[in-house]
Design an enzyme around this catalytic site. Structure first.
Site, short mmCIF file in Angstrom:
data_model
loop_
_atom_site.label_atom_id
_atom_site.label_comp_id
_atom_site.label_asym_id
_atom_site.label_seq_id
_atom_site.Cartn_x
_atom_site.Cartn_y
_atom_site.Cartn_z
N TYR A 66 -3.18 -0.91 9.97
CA TYR A 66 -3.03 -1.14 8.53
C TYR A 66 -1.66 -0.67 8.07
CZ TYR A 66 -4.43 -1.15 3.57
OH TYR A 66 -4.52 -1.41 2.22
N SER A 80 0.86 -1.18 0.00
CA SER A 80 0.00 0.00 0.00
C SER A 80 0.89 1.23 0.00
CB SER A 80 -0.88 -0.03 1.26
OG SER A 80 -1.44 1.23 1.54
#
Length: 256
Positions: free
Chosen positions: A160, A147
Protein backbone atom coordinates in the site's frame (compact mmCIF):
# COMPACT_ATOMS: atom_id res chain seq x y z
CA UNK A 1 -24.34 37.37 -11.97
CA UNK A 2 -20.80 36.03 -11.81
CA UNK A 3 -20.58 32.24 -11.53
CA UNK A 4 -18.65 30.83 -8.57
CA UNK A 5 -15.31 29.27 -9.59
CA UNK A 6 -16.36 26.26 -7.50
CA UNK A 7 -19.55 25.68 -9.47
CA UNK A 8 -19.45 22.31 -11.28
CA UNK A 9 -22.72 22.72 -13.17
CA UNK A 10 -22.54 21.22 -16.64
CA UNK A 11 -19.58 19.01 -15.72
CA UNK A 12 -19.54 15.21 -15.56
CA UNK A 13 -17.44 13.40 -12.97
CA UNK A 14 -16.49 9.72 -12.80
CA UNK A 15 -15.49 8.51 -9.34
CA UNK A 16 -14.03 5.02 -9.12
CA UNK A 17 -14.69 2.91 -6.04
CA UNK A 18 -17.61 5.09 -5.05
CA UNK A 19 -20.33 2.83 -3.72
CA UNK A 20 -19.49 3.73 -0.11
CA UNK A 21 -17.02 5.49 2.17
CA UNK A 22 -14.72 8.17 0.84
CA UNK A 23 -15.66 7.50 -2.78
CA UNK A 24 -19.36 8.01 -2.12
CA UNK A 25 -18.58 11.17 -0.15
CA UNK A 26 -16.66 12.50 -3.16
CA UNK A 27 -19.58 11.70 -5.44
CA UNK A 28 -22.07 13.41 -3.16
CA UNK A 29 -19.84 16.46 -2.71
CA UNK A 30 -19.34 16.94 -6.44
CA UNK A 31 -23.05 16.38 -7.08
CA UNK A 32 -23.92 19.04 -4.51
CA UNK A 33 -21.57 21.40 -6.38
CA UNK A 34 -23.59 20.82 -9.53
CA UNK A 35 -21.81 17.98 -11.32
CA UNK A 36 -23.43 15.00 -12.96
CA UNK A 37 -21.75 12.03 -11.29
CA UNK A 38 -20.97 8.52 -12.50
CA UNK A 39 -20.44 6.12 -9.65
CA UNK A 40 -18.33 2.99 -10.08
CA UNK A 41 -17.97 -0.34 -8.37
CA UNK A 42 -17.63 -4.06 -9.03
CA UNK A 43 -20.90 -5.21 -7.43
CA UNK A 44 -23.98 -4.43 -9.51
CA UNK A 45 -26.45 -4.46 -6.61
CA UNK A 46 -24.31 -2.25 -4.37
CA UNK A 47 -23.65 0.14 -7.22
CA UNK A 48 -27.36 0.47 -7.99
CA UNK A 49 -28.10 1.15 -4.33
CA UNK A 50 -25.47 3.91 -4.19
CA UNK A 51 -26.87 5.55 -7.32
CA UNK A 52 -30.35 5.44 -5.81
CA UNK A 53 -29.10 7.16 -2.66
CA UNK A 54 -27.92 10.11 -4.73
CA UNK A 55 -30.86 10.30 -7.11
CA UNK A 56 -33.22 10.22 -4.14
CA UNK A 57 -31.47 13.39 -2.97
CA UNK A 58 -32.24 15.01 -6.31
CA UNK A 59 -28.78 14.64 -7.87
CA UNK A 60 -27.96 13.56 -11.42
CA UNK A 61 -26.23 10.21 -10.92
CA UNK A 62 -25.73 6.90 -12.66
CA UNK A 63 -23.49 3.86 -12.39
CA UNK A 64 -20.70 2.31 -14.45
CA UNK A 65 -19.85 -1.28 -13.51
CA UNK A 66 -16.20 -2.23 -14.03
CA UNK A 67 -13.04 -3.32 -12.21
CA UNK A 68 -10.26 -0.73 -12.49
CA UNK A 69 -7.61 -3.43 -12.95
CA UNK A 70 -9.40 -4.92 -15.98
CA UNK A 71 -8.02 -2.92 -18.91
CA UNK A 72 -10.57 -4.24 -21.40
CA UNK A 73 -13.47 -3.55 -19.04
CA UNK A 74 -12.30 0.02 -18.43
CA UNK A 75 -11.97 0.65 -22.16
CA UNK A 76 -15.44 -0.83 -22.74
CA UNK A 77 -16.95 1.37 -20.03
CA UNK A 78 -15.53 4.53 -21.61
CA UNK A 79 -16.67 3.38 -25.07
CA UNK A 80 -20.18 2.90 -23.68
CA UNK A 81 -20.11 6.47 -22.37
CA UNK A 82 -18.86 7.67 -25.76
CA UNK A 83 -21.77 6.00 -27.49
CA UNK A 84 -24.17 7.85 -25.21
CA UNK A 85 -22.46 11.18 -25.79
CA UNK A 86 -21.26 11.41 -22.18
CA UNK A 87 -17.91 13.17 -21.76
CA UNK A 88 -16.05 12.75 -18.47
CA UNK A 89 -14.64 16.16 -17.52
CA UNK A 90 -13.54 15.13 -14.03
CA UNK A 91 -12.02 11.84 -12.90
CA UNK A 92 -11.41 10.87 -9.29
CA UNK A 93 -9.25 7.74 -9.02
CA UNK A 94 -10.49 6.57 -5.65
CA UNK A 95 -10.65 2.75 -5.98
CA UNK A 96 -8.26 1.09 -3.57
CA UNK A 97 -7.65 -1.82 -1.23
CA UNK A 98 -5.52 -2.44 1.84
CA UNK A 99 -3.67 -5.59 2.95
CA UNK A 100 -1.67 -5.84 6.14
CA UNK A 101 1.16 -8.35 6.60
CA UNK A 102 4.88 -8.16 7.45
CA UNK A 103 6.99 -8.07 4.29
CA UNK A 104 8.89 -11.26 5.15
CA UNK A 105 5.55 -13.11 5.13
CA UNK A 106 4.04 -11.28 2.17
CA UNK A 107 3.12 -13.36 -0.88
CA UNK A 108 3.89 -11.88 -4.28
CA UNK A 109 0.26 -12.31 -5.32
CA UNK A 110 -0.90 -10.12 -2.42
CA UNK A 111 1.75 -7.51 -3.19
CA UNK A 112 0.67 -7.46 -6.84
CA UNK A 113 -3.04 -7.28 -6.02
CA UNK A 114 -2.56 -4.09 -3.95
CA UNK A 115 -0.23 -2.48 -6.50
CA UNK A 116 -2.59 -3.33 -9.36
CA UNK A 117 -5.68 -1.87 -7.68
CA UNK A 118 -4.19 1.22 -6.06
CA UNK A 119 -1.62 2.27 -8.67
CA UNK A 120 -1.99 0.49 -11.99
CA UNK A 121 -5.77 0.86 -11.94
CA UNK A 122 -5.39 4.63 -11.52
CA UNK A 123 -3.11 4.70 -14.57
CA UNK A 124 -5.50 2.62 -16.69
CA UNK A 125 -8.58 4.72 -15.92
CA UNK A 126 -6.75 8.05 -16.20
CA UNK A 127 -5.26 7.07 -19.54
CA UNK A 128 -8.72 6.40 -20.99
CA UNK A 129 -10.09 9.64 -19.56
CA UNK A 130 -7.11 11.72 -20.73
CA UNK A 131 -7.23 10.35 -24.27
CA UNK A 132 -10.75 11.71 -24.57
CA UNK A 133 -10.01 14.99 -22.80
CA UNK A 134 -7.13 15.60 -25.22
CA UNK A 135 -9.21 14.66 -28.28
CA UNK A 136 -12.02 17.03 -27.23
CA UNK A 137 -9.59 19.87 -26.69
CA UNK A 138 -11.50 21.19 -23.67
CA UNK A 139 -9.17 20.07 -20.88
CA UNK A 140 -10.20 18.29 -17.73
CA UNK A 141 -9.45 17.42 -14.14
CA UNK A 142 -7.87 14.24 -12.78
CA UNK A 143 -7.76 13.75 -9.04
CA UNK A 144 -5.80 10.78 -7.74
CA UNK A 145 -6.17 9.57 -4.16
CA UNK A 146 -2.95 9.17 -2.26
CA UNK A 147 -2.46 8.67 1.47
CA UNK A 148 -0.27 9.63 4.38
CA UNK A 149 1.80 6.70 3.08
CA UNK A 150 2.52 8.74 -0.03
CA UNK A 151 4.89 10.51 2.35
CA UNK A 152 5.54 8.30 5.39
CA UNK A 153 5.81 4.53 5.82
CA UNK A 154 4.29 2.25 8.42
CA UNK A 155 5.05 -1.35 9.19
CA UNK A 156 2.93 -4.17 7.67
CA UNK A 157 1.52 -2.11 4.75
CA UNK A 158 4.46 -2.18 2.33
CA UNK A 159 2.48 -2.72 -0.92
CA UNK A 160 0.00 0.00 0.00
CA UNK A 161 2.87 2.36 0.87
CA UNK A 162 4.63 1.62 -2.40
CA UNK A 163 1.41 2.11 -4.38
CA UNK A 164 0.49 5.39 -2.69
CA UNK A 165 4.03 6.70 -3.05
CA UNK A 166 3.67 5.80 -6.71
CA UNK A 167 0.40 7.76 -6.88
CA UNK A 168 2.28 10.92 -5.89
CA UNK A 169 4.78 10.47 -8.71
CA UNK A 170 2.18 9.26 -11.21
CA UNK A 171 0.29 12.49 -10.54
CA UNK A 172 3.42 14.50 -11.33
CA UNK A 173 3.98 12.47 -14.50
CA UNK A 174 0.42 13.21 -15.61
CA UNK A 175 0.99 16.93 -15.04
CA UNK A 176 4.26 16.81 -16.96
CA UNK A 177 2.63 15.24 -20.02
CA UNK A 178 -0.91 16.59 -19.98
CA UNK A 179 -0.72 20.15 -18.62
CA UNK A 180 -0.27 21.51 -22.15
CA UNK A 181 -3.70 20.08 -22.98
CA UNK A 182 -5.27 22.07 -20.12
CA UNK A 183 -5.59 18.96 -17.98
CA UNK A 184 -4.86 19.46 -14.29
CA UNK A 185 -3.78 16.30 -12.46
CA UNK A 186 -3.54 16.56 -8.70
CA UNK A 187 -3.94 14.26 -5.72
CA UNK A 188 -5.52 14.23 -2.29
CA UNK A 189 -3.75 12.50 0.58
CA UNK A 190 -6.31 11.61 3.24
CA UNK A 191 -5.22 11.15 6.82
CA UNK A 192 -6.83 8.62 9.13
CA UNK A 193 -10.47 8.69 8.05
CA UNK A 194 -13.32 6.85 9.77
CA UNK A 195 -14.42 4.45 7.02
CA UNK A 196 -15.38 0.80 6.67
CA UNK A 197 -11.81 0.04 5.57
CA UNK A 198 -10.53 1.34 8.91
CA UNK A 199 -13.27 -0.15 11.10
CA UNK A 200 -10.96 -2.74 12.67
CA UNK A 201 -8.38 -0.06 13.49
CA UNK A 202 -11.00 2.21 15.04
CA UNK A 203 -12.16 -0.64 17.23
CA UNK A 204 -8.57 -1.41 18.30
CA UNK A 205 -8.25 0.66 21.47
CA UNK A 206 -4.46 0.98 21.24
CA UNK A 207 -4.47 2.05 17.58
CA UNK A 208 -7.39 4.41 18.10
CA UNK A 209 -5.48 6.07 20.96
CA UNK A 210 -2.32 6.29 18.83
CA UNK A 211 -4.20 8.05 16.01
CA UNK A 212 -5.76 10.56 18.38
CA UNK A 213 -2.58 11.18 20.37
CA UNK A 214 -0.30 11.58 17.32
CA UNK A 215 -2.60 13.94 15.44
CA UNK A 216 -2.88 17.64 16.38
CA UNK A 217 -6.62 17.41 15.70
CA UNK A 218 -6.82 14.52 18.21
CA UNK A 219 -9.49 12.69 16.23
CA UNK A 220 -10.22 10.66 13.11
CA UNK A 221 -11.34 12.56 10.04
CA UNK A 222 -14.73 12.07 8.42
CA UNK A 223 -15.21 11.25 4.71
CA UNK A 224 -17.15 14.44 4.06
CA UNK A 225 -14.17 16.49 5.28
CA UNK A 226 -12.35 15.53 2.08
CA UNK A 227 -15.01 16.79 -0.29
CA UNK A 228 -14.14 20.49 -0.15
CA UNK A 229 -10.64 19.74 -1.43
CA UNK A 230 -12.10 17.50 -4.15
CA UNK A 231 -14.50 20.22 -5.31
CA UNK A 232 -11.65 22.74 -5.37
CA UNK A 233 -9.43 20.45 -7.47
CA UNK A 234 -12.35 19.61 -9.78
CA UNK A 235 -13.25 23.26 -10.35
CA UNK A 236 -11.89 26.18 -12.32
CA UNK A 237 -10.57 27.61 -9.05
CA UNK A 238 -7.59 25.24 -9.40
CA UNK A 239 -6.81 25.80 -13.10
CA UNK A 240 -3.18 26.72 -12.40
CA UNK A 241 -2.61 23.99 -9.82
CA UNK A 242 -0.98 20.91 -11.30
CA UNK A 243 1.05 17.93 -10.13
CA UNK A 244 0.36 18.59 -6.46
CA UNK A 245 -0.78 16.41 -3.57
CA UNK A 246 -2.83 18.06 -0.86
CA UNK A 247 -2.87 16.27 2.49
CA UNK A 248 -6.11 16.42 4.45
CA UNK A 249 -4.91 14.89 7.68
CA UNK A 250 -5.71 17.14 10.63
CA UNK A 251 -2.06 18.21 10.76
CA UNK A 252 -0.59 14.73 11.19
CA UNK A 253 2.29 15.14 8.74
CA UNK A 254 3.13 18.58 10.13
CA UNK A 255 4.29 17.13 13.45
CA UNK A 256 6.12 13.96 12.44
Amino acid sequence: MKTSPFDLSGRTALITGSIRGIGFAFAQGLAEAGARVILNGRNEESLAAAVTRLTDLGHAAEGSLFDVVDEAAVAAAFSALDERGIAVDILINNAGIQFRKPMVDLALADWQRVIDTNLTGAFIVAREAARRMIARGTGGKIINIGSLTSEAARATVAPYTAAKGGIKMLTRAMAAEWARFDIQANAIGPGYIATDMNAALIQDAAFDAWVKNSNPAQRWGQPEELTGTAVYLASSASNYVNGQIIYVDGGWLAVL
